[in-house]
Write an enzyme that holds these catalytic residues in place. Structure first.
Site, PDB file in Angstrom:
ATOM      1  N   LYS A  81     -59.333  14.000 -16.078  1.00 27.17           N
ATOM      2  CA  LYS A  81     -59.739  14.790 -17.244  1.00 27.17           C
ATOM      3  C   LYS A  81     -58.706  14.823 -18.373  1.00 27.17           C
ATOM      4  O   LYS A  81     -59.053  14.959 -19.541  1.00 27.17           O
ATOM      5  CB  LYS A  81     -60.055  16.225 -16.805  1.00 27.17           C
ATOM      6  CG  LYS A  81     -61.373  16.403 -16.070  1.00 27.17           C
ATOM      7  CD  LYS A  81     -62.537  16.439 -17.038  1.00 27.17           C
ATOM      8  CE  LYS A  81     -63.825  16.875 -16.353  1.00 27.17           C
ATOM      9  NZ  LYS A  81     -64.932  17.045 -17.304  1.00 27.17           N
ATOM     10  N   ASP A 130     -63.545  24.227 -14.566  1.00 24.82           N
ATOM     11  CA  ASP A 130     -63.499  24.518 -13.132  1.00 24.82           C
ATOM     12  C   ASP A 130     -62.098  24.260 -12.616  1.00 24.82           C
ATOM     13  O   ASP A 130     -61.772  24.600 -11.485  1.00 24.82           O
ATOM     14  CB  ASP A 130     -64.479  23.622 -12.376  1.00 24.82           C
ATOM     15  CG  ASP A 130     -64.012  22.169 -12.399  1.00 24.82           C
ATOM     16  OD1 ASP A 130     -63.383  21.733 -11.415  1.00 24.82           O
ATOM     17  OD2 ASP A 130     -64.232  21.483 -13.402  1.00 24.82           O
TER      18      ASP A 130
END
Length: 405
Positions: A81, A130
């Site tokens: 990410k 998350d």
């Protein structure tokens, strides 16, 4: 309940969809991806992540090859990410300086200079996560000399919260699901003048999510440079679809042959499955608590740009239960013969678990035939995360939690 539910995308590559999606592909051309990769390479500790060929596993299930890109090695952050977060923040900082990060060939080191910090002041970046995206945003903000505030949906792992705090950010677990937390952080950004860095889009918020998607393409460019020949099938994690959309957009243009793309989601957050099932031009959203071990995929609202790409080029959408993701973790963590071990988290391993299930369970023969998976298939997976929740990883891989009965 079946371990897998699947839907054949009836909109798959209809001419009208191809025409609509065509304009979006221009954001993911080889030239554009090269510019993104060039920026990432200016980070002094940049390393290319490994691509693993699991020949023994492939032989077991009856395909030519199984290939896994292992993003657990990315920037020592255990997930891919950060590629999106650091490119988006870099683009934003460059824009505030009135410069173009690509055309001016600004480097990571230039953007973190004290001179630039003095010009821009104390910027604060805010995001919902998350765990993996937020950690990447927190890392990028800190490395470039700024601050980050990260908000997490209910049920997020304490270890992931701690990892974000360790990057110097303020972090908090809310009582809301992912999509409601996104709305909450968006409101906080408006009220406080903070910069929201999110990989999903809504009206009036399109630029930064596009930059994030473009940031992901560095790993895809690495893949095509590491492969000897094109994959025939690519299984991709969905979530909001930004990652999958970026991968599909680049590979669709790079290879001059048809590739079968398959999306994978949890049952409780299956917005792409439900959208394909509805068979409409507009996507469907799902709500609820969305509690799943596949925390990185617990998103109920597709990214509109990703939807345009994925509804056009995706062949099948699959949603799966927790046991399937856990099986994928164990398969990768305990390889056959000379296959190399891959430490994969729940979201990272879900597509492998789905693939194994459909290849070995006669209940899914129709799905296997629909995808034309056979001895000539070269199947690509991307392990998007390592053991970002070590306790849960150990419970699954060591102690058999979510074991197949």
């Amino acid at each position: 309940m079946c371990k897998l539910m699947w839907v054949n995308n009836e909109q798959y590559q209809l001419q009208k969809n191809v025409e609509q999606a065509g304009s979006f592909l221009s954001h993911f051309t080889l030239d554009q991806v090269h510019r993104v990769t060039k920026f990432h390479h200016t980070y002094e500790k940049f390393n290319i992540t490994p691509l693993r060929s699991l020949k023994a596993f492939a032989s077991l299930v009856g395909v030519e090859n199984v290939i896994v890109k292992d993003e657990s090695f990315r920037f020592d952050l255990n997930a891919f990410k950060v590629l999106g977060g650091v490119y988006a923040i870099g683009r934003y900082v460059a824009d505030q300086l009135g410069r173009d990060i690509d055309i001016d060939e600004l480097s990571f080191e230039q953007l973190k200079s004290e001179e630039i910090k003095e010009q821009l002041g104390d910027l604060i970046f805010i995001s919902t996560t998350d765990g993996n995206h937020g950690r990447g945003v927190a890392w990028a903000a800190r490395e470039l000399g700024f601050q980050a505030r990260i908000y997490m949906p209910a049920g997020s792992a304490e270890e992931r919260l701690q990892n974000i705090e360790n990057e110097g950010a303020y972090a908090e677990i809310t009582t809301m699901n992912y999509d409601d937390t996104v709305r909450y952080t968006s409101q906080l950004a408006k009220e406080n003048g903070w910069i929201i860095v999110q990989d999903t889009m809504w009206e009036g918020y399109e630029e930064i999510p596009l930059w994030i998607m473009q940031g992901y393409t560095t790993l895809v460019k690495e893949i095509v440079e590491q492969l000897d020949e094109a994959p025939t099938h690519v299984f991709l994690q969905a979530g909001v679809g930004s990652f999958a959309g970026a991968v599909v957009a680049f590979l669709q243009q790079y290879y001059e042959q048809e590739i079968t793309f398959v999306l994978v989601e949890p049952y409780v957050a299956n917005c792409y499955y439900e959208s394909f099932k509805a068979g409409t031009e507009q996507f469907v959203t799902v709500g609820g608590e969305m509690q799943t071990i596949m925390a990185g995929l617990a998103c109920g609202e597709p990214n509109p740009l990703a939807w345009e790409l994925l509804k056009t080029y995706t062949k099948v959408s699959i949603c799966c239960d927790e046991e399937v993701a856990a099986t994928g973790m164990r398969i990768l963590g305990h390889p056959l013969a000379t296959d190399q071990r891959i430490i994969a988290g729940e979201s990272g391993a879900a597509p492998v678990g789905c693939f194994y299930e459909l290849m070995t369970n006669r209940q899914y023969t129709e799905l296997k035939d629909t995808l034309q998976l056979d001895e000539n298939s070269r199947v690509l997976f991307i392990n998007t995360e390592g053991d970002t929740d070590v306790e849960n990883y150990r419970n699954i891989v060591w102690h058999g939690k979510y074991a197949t009965i």
